[in-house]
Design a protein around this motif. Structure first.
Motif: not given
Length: 257
Positions: A72-74, A147, A150, A152, A155-156
């Motif tokens: 990441p980041p995406v 990915f 997701r 994000h 996740d973070w």
């Protein structure tokens, strides 16, 4: 020099190193095939993204940027194509969590088509020695799709909670200093840095790494040396951070004078 130079030279090219814009301008000749840029070194060099692109585009030199650990980041999955790099590559493992022996190459069609000539089903090319099988290719596609879909932000938040838990397990030891930082490039995730007074906690960074590695379960942490280590949690399954925190606390408790 860069540690990946041998892999590039295996293709039969000569690697020419440049440190400045002036050196790059001077080094470009009719035989220049490509400019290869290691992304995580961008801020360490005298010549950076835009200057590289300006010079190479002016001289008709294709550019490739190695972003192995930059998701990441995406947003980084597309950032460097939009910036103007002709080819962008990412590791299949790391943040994409796909097959470790695979990866993705993105960019302009003519360069992707050229790269494909070195991949199966062509068996008499330089790519034969780095063969990626069809199962890994499908696995890589599934990893990218997962990915991109997701949450994000979730996740973070998970990684921050995990790293805070590990920090809380060790921050109160006398002589211990802890800091959570996020790198600007490469492995851009919450990273816990431990630094301690070895007169109060009698263990070196290398010894702590070894103790974590040889315990049950075996745990790998980064850094080392005299009195420092670094820890990330983004490759852990939820709950495994408690095991890491417990082992760290146990080992350090035994070393307090």
């Amino acid at each position: 020099a860069i540690e990946y130079a041998q892999a590039i030279e295996n293709c039969g090219v000569k690697v020419v190193y440049v440190d400045t814009a002036k050196e790059l301008e001077k080094a470009i000749t009719k035989n220049t095939a490509m400019y290869y840029f290691v992304n995580f070194l961008n801020y360490e060099g005298e010549i950076q993204w835009q200057e590289v692109l300006d010079i190479c585009q002016k001289n008709g030199v294709p550019t490739m940027i190695d972003c192995a650990a930059d998701v990441p980041p995406v947003e980084n999955l597309f950032r460097f194509q939009q910036m103007g790099f002709d080819m962008v590559c990412f590791s299949g493992g790391k943040g994409l969590r796909g097959p470790q022996s695979a990866g993705i190459l993105m960019g302009k069609k003519k360069y992707i088509d050229a790269a494909r000539l070195n991949a199966p089903p062509f068996g008499d090319t330089i790519g034969r020695g780095m063969k990626v099988n069809k199962e890994e290719i499908v696995g890589m596609l599934a990893a990218v799709e997962d990915f991109l879909s997701r949450d994000h932000e979730a996740d973070w938040n998970l990684w921050e909670g995990q790293i805070n838990l590990v920090q809380n397990a060790v921050k109160d030891f006398e002589g211990m200093t802890t800091e959570i930082k996020v790198p600007e490039l490469a492995n851009v995730v919450p990273t816990l840095h431990l630094n301690w007074d070895t007169s109060k906690i009698k263990i070196s960074g290398d010894q702590l790494k070894e103790a974590m590695r040889n315990g049950h379960p075996s745990i790998e942490i980064a850094g080392g040396g005299k009195n420092t280590v670094s820890i990330t949690t983004w490759m852990l399954k939820p709950g495994q951070e408690r095991v890491v925190a417990s082992r760290l606390n146990e080992i350090l408790t035994q070393k307090i004078t």
